[in-house]
Write a protein that holds these residues in place. Sequence first.
Motif, short mmCIF file in Angstrom:
data_model
loop_
_atom_site.label_atom_id
_atom_site.label_comp_id
_atom_site.label_asym_id
_atom_site.label_seq_id
_atom_site.Cartn_x
_atom_site.Cartn_y
_atom_site.Cartn_z
N ARG A 96 24.10 42.00 43.80
CA ARG A 96 24.38 42.41 42.42
C ARG A 96 23.37 43.49 42.01
NH1 ARG A 96 25.18 38.30 37.31
NH2 ARG A 96 27.04 37.82 38.54
N MET A 169 28.64 42.19 41.08
CA MET A 169 28.60 43.08 39.94
C MET A 169 27.82 44.36 40.29
SD MET A 169 27.32 41.86 36.24
CE MET A 169 28.26 40.37 36.04
N ARG A 207 40.37 42.49 50.77
CA ARG A 207 39.09 41.96 50.28
C ARG A 207 38.83 42.38 48.83
NH1 ARG A 207 35.87 40.23 47.65
NH2 ARG A 207 33.71 39.64 48.07
N GLY A 239 36.31 40.88 30.84
CA GLY A 239 35.81 41.81 31.84
C GLY A 239 36.84 42.89 32.12
N GLY A 241 36.08 44.75 35.28
CA GLY A 241 35.56 45.16 36.59
C GLY A 241 36.49 44.68 37.68
N VAL A 243 36.89 41.82 39.44
CA VAL A 243 37.57 40.52 39.36
C VAL A 243 38.60 40.51 38.24
CG1 VAL A 243 37.22 38.03 39.07
CG2 VAL A 243 35.54 39.38 40.33
N ASP A 263 34.79 44.55 27.86
CA ASP A 263 33.55 44.98 28.52
C ASP A 263 32.39 44.73 27.56
OD1 ASP A 263 33.50 47.12 26.75
OD2 ASP A 263 33.93 48.65 28.25
N ARG A 264 31.23 45.35 27.83
CA ARG A 264 30.06 45.04 27.00
C ARG A 264 30.22 45.55 25.57
NH1 ARG A 264 25.49 44.57 31.61
NH2 ARG A 264 26.93 45.18 33.23
N ASN A 291 33.48 53.40 28.41
CA ASN A 291 33.69 52.04 27.93
C ASN A 291 35.03 51.90 27.24
OD1 ASN A 291 31.20 50.97 28.84
ND2 ASN A 291 30.18 52.04 27.16
N CYS A 319 36.20 36.52 33.38
CA CYS A 319 35.96 37.24 34.64
C CYS A 319 34.84 38.26 34.51
CB CYS A 319 37.24 37.97 35.09
SG CYS A 319 38.61 36.88 35.49
N GLY A 343 36.94 33.26 36.75
CA GLY A 343 36.85 34.32 37.76
C GLY A 343 35.39 34.69 37.97
N ASN A 345 31.15 33.81 37.75
CA ASN A 345 30.31 32.68 38.11
C ASN A 345 29.67 32.10 36.86
OD1 ASN A 345 30.48 32.51 41.04
ND2 ASN A 345 29.50 34.53 41.05
N ASN A 370 37.02 31.15 42.10
CA ASN A 370 36.74 32.54 42.51
C ASN A 370 36.30 32.62 43.97
OD1 ASN A 370 33.88 32.34 42.73
ND2 ASN A 370 33.56 32.94 40.60
P1 NDP Z 1 31.97 44.31 37.98
O1 NDP Z 1 30.63 44.92 37.89
O2 NDP Z 1 33.04 45.01 38.73
O3 NDP Z 1 32.53 44.01 36.49
C1 NDP Z 1 31.81 43.25 35.59
C2 NDP Z 1 32.54 43.27 34.26
O4 NDP Z 1 31.90 42.35 33.40
C3 NDP Z 1 32.50 44.63 33.57
O5 NDP Z 1 33.68 44.83 32.85
C4 NDP Z 1 31.30 44.48 32.65
O6 NDP Z 1 31.35 45.30 31.50
C5 NDP Z 1 31.45 43.02 32.22
N1 NDP Z 1 30.14 42.49 31.82
C6 NDP Z 1 29.03 42.38 32.57
N2 NDP Z 1 28.03 41.86 31.84
C7 NDP Z 1 28.52 41.66 30.61
C8 NDP Z 1 27.98 41.13 29.41
N3 NDP Z 1 26.70 40.74 29.35
N4 NDP Z 1 28.80 41.04 28.33
C9 NDP Z 1 30.08 41.46 28.38
N5 NDP Z 1 30.66 41.96 29.49
C10 NDP Z 1 29.88 42.05 30.58
O7 NDP Z 1 31.71 42.84 38.57
P2 NDP Z 1 32.74 41.85 39.30
O8 NDP Z 1 34.08 41.98 38.67
O9 NDP Z 1 32.58 42.03 40.75
O10 NDP Z 1 32.10 40.43 38.95
C11 NDP Z 1 32.41 39.75 37.74
C12 NDP Z 1 32.02 38.30 37.87
O11 NDP Z 1 32.72 37.71 38.98
C13 NDP Z 1 30.55 38.03 38.14
O12 NDP Z 1 30.18 36.80 37.56
C14 NDP Z 1 30.49 37.89 39.66
O13 NDP Z 1 29.37 37.17 40.10
C15 NDP Z 1 31.79 37.13 39.89
N6 NDP Z 1 32.32 37.21 41.24
C16 NDP Z 1 32.60 38.42 41.83
C17 NDP Z 1 33.14 38.45 43.09
C18 NDP Z 1 33.58 39.73 43.73
O14 NDP Z 1 34.25 39.66 44.78
N7 NDP Z 1 33.30 40.90 43.17
C19 NDP Z 1 33.34 37.22 43.89
C20 NDP Z 1 33.11 36.00 43.14
C21 NDP Z 1 32.59 36.02 41.88
P3 NDP Z 1 30.79 46.82 31.56
O15 NDP Z 1 31.87 47.59 32.25
O16 NDP Z 1 30.60 47.20 30.15
O17 NDP Z 1 29.54 46.79 32.38
#
Ligand code: NDP
Length: 443
Positions: A96, A169, A207, A239, A241, A243, A263-264, A291, A319, A343, A345, A370
């Motif tokens: 991460r 992330m 994947r 989210g 991102g 997931v 998102d944030r 954003n 997610c 989705g 953790n 997930n």
């Molecule tokens: P990404 O970085 O692709 O996306 C993360 C998303 O979460 C973004 O939209 C981000 O917003 C948002 N986000 C992050 N922090 C905050 C916050 N504090 N408040 C609001 N929104 C927030 O990450 P992933 O999609 O890969 O991962 C998301 C979750 O899934 C995590 O918990 C990760 O551990 C878990 N996970 C991921 C896996 C994977 O294969 N990628 C596998 C299993 C679990 P912004 O765009 O504004 O940053």
Amino acid sequence: MVMTSTNDILAALSARYPHQPTFLQAVAEVCTTLAPYLGASGATEADYVRLLRLATPERIITFKVLWTNDQGAIEHNIGYRLQFNSALGSYKGGLRFDVTVNEDILKFLGFEQIFKNALTGLPLGGGKGGSDFNPKGRSDSEIRSFCRAFMVELHHHIGIEVDVPAGDMGVGGREIGYMMGMYKELTHRSEGAMTGKDPLIGGSFGRTAATGHGAVYFARAMLRESGKTLAGLRCVVSGSGNVAEHTARKLVSEGAVVLTLSDRTGYLYKEAGLTTGDIDAIIAHKDTDANLDTIAISGATFTVGKPWQAVVADGYFPCATQNEIDVADAKAIAKHAVLVVEGANMPLSNEAVAVLHDAHIPHAPGKASNAGGVAVSGLEMAQNAAHYPWSADEVEAKLISIMENIHERCRIEGGTDWGIDYVGGANIAGAKRVLAAMKVLGW
Ligand code: NDP
């Protein structure tokens, strides 16, 4: 110290790691659900000591990452690899890159990963890693520079039979590619030391989408328990991102109505449901580092801040990140939710988990729902070891089968008179496998 209950384990860990609240939260959730099982199965002091050992990482590697920015100046960040438990196989878990990364966050993620990997039924130990590097606003050359510098140290600690990191992330296919490029240069080896690679360089088909798809397959299995399907189910996804994107896309393809992405900065809401075209536009927008507050989607409104948790829906798919849903959110969600599928953790606080449990809402914890991402990573390792790729359809069929098996493990261990306690079932099924392996190894 006498160790005859899960409370003793929590007390020992709280004394040892008083400044790691997120890690202690993850351990407390597991201990709370394991306590009745351990009591009923006549656990001995040795069993409780073994659980304490499981919650103690085998190795934590911390290192300095010196890299050069576009202005030619040297910057530094902290890098980590946390090799938590290898009882079932090579350490496996994502990297991460986020400003919030520290030892507490990585220990919570690594601890969850041990159980998740055990639930897949694959020979995978648990690990996690990353850096406090913030990729937001960085150019492609800066991302490449950072990834290469990170690998200068990481390559000493990974390898196909040792530790096989993937993304999380802030780390997607591009970052994995840059890190693998440096790994090859440094080691002269082409082994699959990382997963989540582009299929061109040995990655598995499927994947990228596996975590989101897996969560939806898990939801499908949950709904089947009460004779329901995803068709027409009104869903909140948080989210935007990796997931969230693939959860939303799969939900739409299954006929569900996806009301939100966030998102944030806040969340987008579309009463009629986001279309695949809307999701394409949102992801293309996010790919430019922009954003959600600066995109216009026809029929959708944007709201600043957190209140997507207050949106009334049938299905909730958090997610984004840890602790998105607090106890007040959970009380609101429990009034109408048909299911909650993680989705991300640990997106719920432990108190929020208890609210859903007491309201008998089917609620899948991330370590079960997930697990599709790490499962396909495990399949990528198998393909790399055999030097033979499988088709996208073969991988997807295996993913469905693994998610169904995880659901079955949760059903067997978490069956109650009101339905399936997925949180308890996942923790018991995962812990049983890891603790048994540790016993065989003399640990
Ligand atoms: P990404 O970085 O692709 O996306 C993360 C998303 O979460 C973004 O939209 C981000 O917003 C948002 N986000 C992050 N922090 C905050 C916050 N504090 N408040 C609001 N929104 C927030 O990450 P992933 O999609 O890969 O991962 C998301 C979750 O899934 C995590 O918990 C990760 O551990 C878990 N996970 C991921 C896996 C994977 O294969 N990628 C596998 C299993 C679990 P912004 O765009 O504004 O940053």
